[in-house]
Design a protein around this motif. Structure first.
Motif, PDB file in Angstrom:
ATOM      1  N   SER A   1       0.798  -1.167  -0.005  1.00 55.09           N
ATOM      2  CA  SER A   1       0.090   0.030  -0.093  1.00 55.09           C
ATOM      3  C   SER A   1       0.898   1.284   0.092  1.00 55.09           C
ATOM      4  O   SER A   1       1.875   1.390   0.624  1.00 55.09           O
ATOM      5  CB  SER A   1      -0.888  -0.078   1.420  1.00 55.09           C
ATOM      6  OG  SER A   1      -1.539   1.329   1.157  1.00 55.09           O
TER       7      SER A   1
ATOM      8  N   GLU B   1       0.072   3.806   1.416  1.00 55.80           N
ATOM      9  CA  GLU B   1      -0.126   4.364   2.630  1.00 55.80           C
ATOM     10  C   GLU B   1       1.202   3.994   3.497  1.00 55.80           C
ATOM     11  O   GLU B   1       1.900   4.758   4.320  1.00 55.80           O
ATOM     12  CB  GLU B   1      -1.398   4.099   3.395  1.00 55.80           C
ATOM     13  CG  GLU B   1      -2.565   4.682   2.827  1.00 55.80           C
ATOM     14  CD  GLU B   1      -2.671   6.304   3.125  1.00 55.80           C
ATOM     15  OE1 GLU B   1      -2.582   6.466   4.306  1.00 55.80           O
ATOM     16  OE2 GLU B   1      -2.396   7.030   2.120  1.00 55.80           O
TER      17      GLU B   1
ATOM     18  N   ASN C   1       4.316   6.045   2.358  1.00 56.56           N
ATOM     19  CA  ASN C   1       4.130   7.426   2.706  1.00 56.56           C
ATOM     20  C   ASN C   1       4.185   7.422   4.326  1.00 56.56           C
ATOM     21  O   ASN C   1       4.726   8.547   4.563  1.00 56.56           O
ATOM     22  CB  ASN C   1       2.592   7.929   2.251  1.00 56.56           C
ATOM     23  CG  ASN C   1       2.515   7.899   0.858  1.00 56.56           C
ATOM     24  OD1 ASN C   1       3.415   8.206   0.299  1.00 56.56           O
ATOM     25  ND2 ASN C   1       1.464   7.974   0.364  1.00 56.56           N
TER      26      ASN C   1
ATOM     27  N   VAL D   1       1.408   3.478   9.784  1.00 53.57           N
ATOM     28  CA  VAL D   1      -0.061   3.778   9.301  1.00 53.57           C
ATOM     29  C   VAL D   1      -0.946   4.226  10.423  1.00 53.57           C
ATOM     30  O   VAL D   1      -1.804   4.886  10.524  1.00 53.57           O
ATOM     31  CB  VAL D   1      -0.690   2.741   8.390  1.00 53.57           C
ATOM     32  CG1 VAL D   1      -2.277   3.055   8.185  1.00 53.57           C
ATOM     33  CG2 VAL D   1       0.108   2.330   7.387  1.00 53.57           C
TER      34      VAL D   1
ATOM     35  N   PRO E   1      -4.932  10.427   6.140  1.00 57.16           N
ATOM     36  CA  PRO E   1      -4.618   9.665   4.953  1.00 57.16           C
ATOM     37  C   PRO E   1      -3.892  10.628   4.182  1.00 57.16           C
ATOM     38  O   PRO E   1      -3.938  11.679   3.987  1.00 57.16           O
ATOM     39  CB  PRO E   1      -6.133   9.676   4.121  1.00 57.16           C
ATOM     40  CG  PRO E   1      -7.150   9.638   5.271  1.00 57.16           C
ATOM     41  CD  PRO E   1      -6.542  10.667   6.059  1.00 57.16           C
ATOM     42  N   GLN E   2      -2.773   9.836   3.472  1.00 64.22           N
ATOM     43  CA  GLN E   2      -1.590  10.272   2.817  1.00 64.22           C
ATOM     44  C   GLN E   2      -1.912  10.302   1.198  1.00 64.22           C
ATOM     45  O   GLN E   2      -1.378  10.918   0.402  1.00 64.22           O
ATOM     46  CB  GLN E   2      -0.384   9.786   3.074  1.00 64.22           C
ATOM     47  CG  GLN E   2       0.168   9.850   4.506  1.00 64.22           C
ATOM     48  CD  GLN E   2      -0.120  11.193   4.932  1.00 64.22           C
ATOM     49  OE1 GLN E   2       0.916  12.103   4.587  1.00 64.22           O
ATOM     50  NE2 GLN E   2      -0.826  11.622   5.770  1.00 64.22           N
ATOM     51  N   THR E   3      -2.976   9.454   0.809  1.00 63.60           N
ATOM     52  CA  THR E   3      -3.290   9.336  -0.537  1.00 63.60           C
ATOM     53  C   THR E   3      -4.680   9.624  -0.665  1.00 63.60           C
ATOM     54  O   THR E   3      -5.098  10.794  -0.813  1.00 63.60           O
ATOM     55  CB  THR E   3      -3.075   8.111  -0.960  1.00 63.60           C
ATOM     56  OG1 THR E   3      -3.650   6.773  -0.220  1.00 63.60           O
ATOM     57  CG2 THR E   3      -1.623   7.791  -1.117  1.00 63.60           C
TER      58      THR E   3
ATOM     59  N   PHE F   1      -6.268   4.693   2.422  1.00 60.70           N
ATOM     60  CA  PHE F   1      -6.174   4.493   4.098  1.00 60.70           C
ATOM     61  C   PHE F   1      -6.957   3.427   4.673  1.00 60.70           C
ATOM     62  O   PHE F   1      -6.439   2.692   5.417  1.00 60.70           O
ATOM     63  CB  PHE F   1      -6.100   6.140   4.652  1.00 60.70           C
ATOM     64  CG  PHE F   1      -5.940   5.879   5.991  1.00 60.70           C
ATOM     65  CD1 PHE F   1      -4.661   5.937   6.547  1.00 60.70           C
ATOM     66  CD2 PHE F   1      -6.935   6.024   6.790  1.00 60.70           C
ATOM     67  CE1 PHE F   1      -4.603   5.984   8.204  1.00 60.70           C
ATOM     68  CE2 PHE F   1      -6.743   6.140   8.293  1.00 60.70           C
ATOM     69  CZ  PHE F   1      -5.351   6.108   8.859  1.00 60.70           C
TER      70      PHE F   1
ATOM     71  N   CYS G   1      -6.082   0.003   3.641  1.00 59.51           N
ATOM     72  CA  CYS G   1      -4.778  -0.591   4.181  1.00 59.51           C
ATOM     73  C   CYS G   1      -4.852  -0.593   5.673  1.00 59.51           C
ATOM     74  O   CYS G   1      -4.474  -1.736   6.137  1.00 59.51           O
ATOM     75  CB  CYS G   1      -3.481   0.549   4.052  1.00 59.51           C
ATOM     76  SG  CYS G   1      -2.171   0.447   4.848  1.00 59.51           S
TER      77      CYS G   1
END
Length: 405
Positions: A344, A346, A349, A357, A363-365, A370, A373
């Motif tokens: 993922s 996530e 990131n 995570v 969430p980074q995307t 998120f 994941c």
């Protein structure tokens, strides 16, 4: 016809790379790490846990109603959560949640006469996700209220870095396992335990000094095979304070890895579903058996309460991953964790921010990515949690009510 002579060009000077140039690269790399730490950690580059929980989330985590929590706060039996400058509640910290669990009697600790689970996340191949799983599992268990110790046995120190330390700037050799593993060294691991910013998680960190320990142990073990017991003996000096001790071992078969095999009483084997990784894991099982036979020949028996493989870094859009995942399920059967850990963005990131995570503030995307994941991580870790709880008779009645046993 006159002969034509080829003009010889002087060789292009190629700069040589030596100690000075490598030192300069090292300094630049450390500067980047420090910059990341300054950005990711606050204040004063000290990493903190920014998670806050609503009263609804707190009630679910504690196992009591929101009304019961509010009543306990009104009567002064529990402190209310902190408020901001506008007198609005900022939410409960993990420390607040565990204080509630202690008050309501819902902490999930093992009984005092039960053994903690000493869980090795083990595979002799690098890049299979050992440290990622070790950190996420430690944090998941802490969120549930367990007392967790994470022991970083890898000189690359990925787990140590994830918990906010720069291994080779913040730590000395004396802060790691090194002094205990050496003959005549420390007699308890208490000196190495560090409380982390995660309530409920303690860390024994690592740095490059453990690389030297491999050679020093190899020199000392001749005629003294009980050195393989050394890590287990060290864990025995601190284990009463914990429910679960997670070991992140080095990605190679050496003295420390053999010590981990002896020290652990449970094992998770991460396997990415690629032909190369599946093949290397097959070799790992051969090496594992041989390593256990070596220990057995010295009268040192290693046995595990459970041993499970887990598919890691799975990409559903790759047909080979799907095929090899099926093959793994067929080969390992009941020895597989049912949930696959999907690859993922996530996780990537989060790693870029020196986080997991579980501690991402947002969430980074996308929220969908998120949530997906986190759902896979929770499902896999829930299976591991159930395996752990099955080793404790005091948990069996509740597990029966859940239909798990």
């Amino acid at each position: 016809m006159p002969s034509v002579q080829k003009r010889r060009h002087a060789p292009f000077p190629t700069p040589e790379i030596g100690i000075e140039e490598i030192g300069q690269l090292e300094e630049k790399a450390y500067a980047v790490i420090e910059s990341l730490r300054a950005t990711a950690f606050a204040p004063g580059r000290e990493k903190q846990l920014g998670l806050r929980f609503s009263i609804t989330a707190a009630a679910n985590m504690v196992g009591r109603s929101a009304t019961a929590i509010r009543d306990a706060e009104k009567s002064g039996r529990l402190p209310p959560p902190a408020v901001d400058e506008r007198n609005r509640r900022t939410g409960y910290t993990l420390s607040d949640i565990n204080r509630m669990r202690a008050y309501f009697g819902t902490l999930p600790w093992r009984a005092p006469d039960e053994e903690p689970v000493i869980l090795a996340i083990q595979n002799f191949k690098g890049g299979v996700g050992k440290s990622t799983i070790a950190c996420h599992t430690a944090q998941y268990l802490a969120l549930q209220g367990y007392r967790v110790c994470l022991i970083d046995c890898d000189s690359q120190a990925s787990s140590t870095t994830m918990f906010g330390l720069n291994p080779d700037l913040d730590l000395h050799q004396e802060d790691t396992l090194h002094p205990f593993l050496m003959l005549g060294g420390q007699q308890t691991l208490q000196y190495a335990l560090r409380k982390t910013y995660w309530d409920g998680i303690w860390l024994i960190p690592a740095n490059l000094a453990l690389y030297n320990a491999e050679y020093e142990l190899a020199a000392q073990v001749h005629g003294n095979p009980l050195l393989f017991n050394r890590l287990r003996e060290g864990i025995d000096t601190v284990k009463d304070a914990f429910d679960v001790i997670i070991i992140d071992p080095p990605p190679a078969l050496g003295m420390i890895s053999l010590s981990v095999l002896r020290a652990a009483n449970a094992m998770i084997i991460p396997i990415p579903p690629s032909t190369v990784d599946f093949s290397s894991t097959t070799h790992f099982l051969s090496m594992l058996r041989e390593a256990l036979e070596i220990l057995d020949s010295y009268g040192i028996r290693a046995q595990y309460k459970f041993l499970k493989a887990i598919a890691s870094k799975v990409q559903d859009n790759k047909s080979t991953h799907t095929e090899i995942s099926r093959l793994m399920a067929a080969v390992f059967g009941d020895f597989m964790i049912d949930t696959k850990l999907k690859d993922s963005a996530e996780i990537d990131n989060a790693n870029a921010k020196l986080m997991t995570v579980y501690e991402l503030p947002a969430p980074q995307t996308s929220r969908e990515t998120f949530n997906r994941c986190k759902a896979y991580l929770n499902a896999a870790n829930r299976e591991i949690e159930i395996l752990i709880r099955k080793t404790w008779p005091s948990h069996h009645e509740e597990l029966r009510q859940m239909g798990v046993i």
